[in-house]
Design a protein around this motif. Structure first.
Motif, mmCIF file in Angstrom:
data_model
loop_
_atom_site.group_PDB
_atom_site.id
_atom_site.type_symbol
_atom_site.label_atom_id
_atom_site.label_comp_id
_atom_site.label_asym_id
_atom_site.label_seq_id
_atom_site.Cartn_x
_atom_site.Cartn_y
_atom_site.Cartn_z
ATOM 1 N N HIS A 1 0.950 -1.262 -0.063
ATOM 2 C CA HIS A 1 -0.091 0.013 -0.036
ATOM 3 C C HIS A 1 1.067 1.423 0.164
ATOM 4 C CE1 HIS A 1 -3.515 2.394 1.356
ATOM 5 N NE2 HIS A 1 -2.712 3.266 1.835
ATOM 6 N N GLU B 1 -6.162 -1.011 13.383
ATOM 7 C CA GLU B 1 -4.644 -0.467 12.802
ATOM 8 C C GLU B 1 -4.658 1.213 13.063
ATOM 9 O OE1 GLU B 1 -3.451 -3.071 9.129
ATOM 10 O OE2 GLU B 1 -5.257 -1.917 8.701
ATOM 11 N N GLY B 2 -3.488 1.507 13.033
ATOM 12 C CA GLY B 2 -3.531 3.084 13.146
ATOM 13 C C GLY B 2 -2.017 3.539 13.510
ATOM 14 N N LEU C 1 -8.616 5.974 -2.823
ATOM 15 C CA LEU C 1 -8.817 6.326 -1.123
ATOM 16 C C LEU C 1 -9.957 7.100 -1.115
ATOM 17 C CD1 LEU C 1 -5.155 7.385 -0.272
ATOM 18 C CD2 LEU C 1 -5.980 4.991 -0.205
ATOM 19 N N VAL D 1 -7.416 12.806 4.205
ATOM 20 C CA VAL D 1 -7.891 11.719 3.596
ATOM 21 C C VAL D 1 -8.154 10.905 4.700
ATOM 22 C CG1 VAL D 1 -6.595 9.481 2.335
ATOM 23 C CG2 VAL D 1 -6.008 11.709 1.827
ATOM 24 N N THR E 1 -9.571 3.857 4.504
ATOM 25 C CA THR E 1 -8.936 3.186 3.321
ATOM 26 C C THR E 1 -7.404 3.208 3.304
ATOM 27 O OG1 THR E 1 -9.511 5.071 2.084
ATOM 28 C CG2 THR E 1 -10.706 3.162 1.862
ATOM 29 N N ASN E 2 -6.653 3.765 4.478
ATOM 30 C CA ASN E 2 -5.285 4.039 4.574
ATOM 31 C C ASN E 2 -4.833 3.474 5.951
ATOM 32 O OD1 ASN E 2 -2.854 5.074 3.834
ATOM 33 N ND2 ASN E 2 -3.187 6.601 5.310
ATOM 34 N N HIS E 3 -5.508 2.041 6.137
ATOM 35 C CA HIS E 3 -4.785 1.272 7.196
ATOM 36 C C HIS E 3 -4.929 2.141 8.577
ATOM 37 C CE1 HIS E 3 -3.583 -2.387 4.977
ATOM 38 N NE2 HIS E 3 -3.167 -1.360 4.156
ATOM 39 N N GLY E 4 -5.844 2.727 8.742
ATOM 40 C CA GLY E 4 -6.279 3.297 10.109
ATOM 41 C C GLY E 4 -5.777 4.692 10.508
ATOM 42 N N VAL E 5 -4.917 5.185 9.345
ATOM 43 C CA VAL E 5 -4.135 6.348 9.639
ATOM 44 C C VAL E 5 -4.853 7.500 8.960
ATOM 45 C CG1 VAL E 5 -1.903 7.506 9.439
ATOM 46 C CG2 VAL E 5 -2.017 5.226 10.024
#
Lengths: 135, 135
Positions: free
Chosen positions: A21, A74-75, B98, B117, B121-125
């Motif tokens: 990703h 996640e984060g 995203l 964003v 869709t950004n692994h929780g970030v």
């Protein structure tokens, strides 16, 4: 006391999927990848300016990062600061009554010496202090 | 696409108390402080290497940062990347499916143009894209 942000760590479930990703979507290039068994994680680092993005994936569910993901998903996980001397940084943290996860430095990835400071006395932010070897 | 980490943002309840903590405990010097009414926050920035630590405090409880703190407590909130052109960065994010919080750039602090964003869709970030004015 703090020289720079050494890295910003993001907890991820599947390291390969997240590396893909960050390469495909954000155009980053992988700089380093390492299993740190003592911390129960595998890490991947992407250089960005004078710091790194670090992806940390748990080696199994019953590890600190594994439990973090079960609890919060996640984060963003922690922020790591480079310090000149880790013993002096730990002494300063102790003087200011910060709760230390590591009373003594331990080995981090890239032959660093690291120590974690608990979020409880740091406005909710888990901090890693990092001393980089110079040789 | 990403030039550097512009800042790492920490959600805090009481801006003055947290500024005092980062000065006293971590030895940082305040570089900038600004109310960004459009985002419902007051921000404080500390320079650290080529990036900033940013403290963000909600102007009232019914704002995105206010709700974040009610849900998760104080802590790491988002990571901001400097990009060369924000329209191009948004187009790339859209191409990669995203989820965008801002379809168009809006005004950030320090006369920047920014767009967020979504973490989904950004692994929780949660990510903020930042274009710095060069003049």
């Amino acid at each position: 006391m703090l020289r720079r942000v050494d890295h910003v760590a993001l907890a991820v479930s599947d390291l390969n999927a997240s590396i893909e990703h960050y390469q495909r979507v954000w155009g980053l290039t992988l700089s380093h990848r390492e299993v740190v068994a003592e911390q129960g994680v595998e890490e991947a680092m992407f250089r960005l300016g004078d710091t790194y993005l670090q992806l940390v994936a748990p080696l199994d569910a019953d590890t600190p990062v594994g439990r973090f993901i079960q609890r919060r998903g996640e984060g963003l996980h922690h922020i790591a600061y480079e310090v000149d001397g880790i013993e002096a940084a730990l002494a300063t943290a102790r003087e200011h009554d910060l709760v230390l996860i590591d009373k003594e430095p331990r080995r981090g990835s890239r032959n660093t010496r690291v120590a974690f400071v608990h979020p409880r006395t740091n406005h909710g932010v888990l901090v890693e202090l990092v001393e980089i070897p110079h040789n």
